[in-house]
Design a protein around this motif. Structure first.
Motif: not given
Length: 207
Positions: A177-202
């Motif tokens: 589960x991830x959310x998308x946001x706009x940043x200069x030149x592209x997108x910023x992805x935020x990992x909200x949930x990842x089976x087998x991993x840790x969330x919170x990465x941008x």
């Protein structure tokens, strides 16, 4: 007791679906590389989870969410599997997809007349179909029972389901589960949930 412990350890090691929270590096579920090195570096096992659902929360349409998935579309269609768009908000622009290297002969666009009644059923059938490699869908929101059915369908066939939502559903059965946001030149992805991993990465991606 030692024998039982060894048996349980062997079971844990053999089944890639089981994740031991303190050992993220042991996650071995099948994935498909995203085509973006920075994203693969933070995704468990290094790619989009196969045989599973990914929920992509977008604040608006057309911010680059399809460019994010172009490498995946190329890979799926290039492998001879079916790429299915379900109830897209806009008609896919074939010339742009061809220019991006997507084999549109393997692409199918499905319209859904009654979204409330038919969308979940349509997605389940498509995810279960053995020729389906990737389903892109825009349900915006789905009840928890439908999420569970779709996850089981994807797991059965090994297909990937990419569902674009508004995030209102809260907890879902999506493996990623991830959310998308706009940043200069592209997108910023935020990992909200990842089976087998840790969330919170941008992850900023220049697309």
């Amino acid at each position: 007791m030692a024998g039982k412990t060894e048996t349980l350890t062997g079971l844990l090691d053999r089944d890639p679906r089981i994740w031991r929270g303190r050992r993220p590096g042991t996650w071995r579920a099948p994935v498909i590389p995203s085509g973006h090195a920075a994203l693969d570096a933070v995704l468990p096992a290094g790619g989009w989870p196969a045989g599973a659902l990914t929920e992509i929360i977008t604040p608006a349409q057309g911010i680059g969410e399809l460019r994010l998935l172009l490498p995946l579309m190329r890979r799926i269609a290039g492998d001879g599997r079916r790429l299915v768009w379900v109830a897209p908000p806009f008609e896919p622009y074939a010339p742009a997809l061809v220019q991006a290297g997507v084999e549109i002969g393997r692409m199918l666009v499905v319209a859904v007349a009654d979204r409330r009644r038919d969308l979940g059923w349509t997605l389940e059938l498509l995810l279960r179909h053995p020729e389906t490699g990737l389903v892109l869908a825009w349900p915006w929101t789905l009840p928890p029972s439908v999420w569970r059915r779709l996850q089981l369908a994807a797991a059965e066939s090994g297909a990937l389901g990419m569902l674009f939502t508004d995030g209102a559903a809260g907890g879902t059965t999506a493996a990623l589960r991830l959310s998308l946001g706009v940043c200069e030149g592209g997108l910023e992805l935020r990992i909200l949930k990842a089976r087998g991993g840790f969330c919170g990465a941008r992850v900023p991606l220049m697309l």
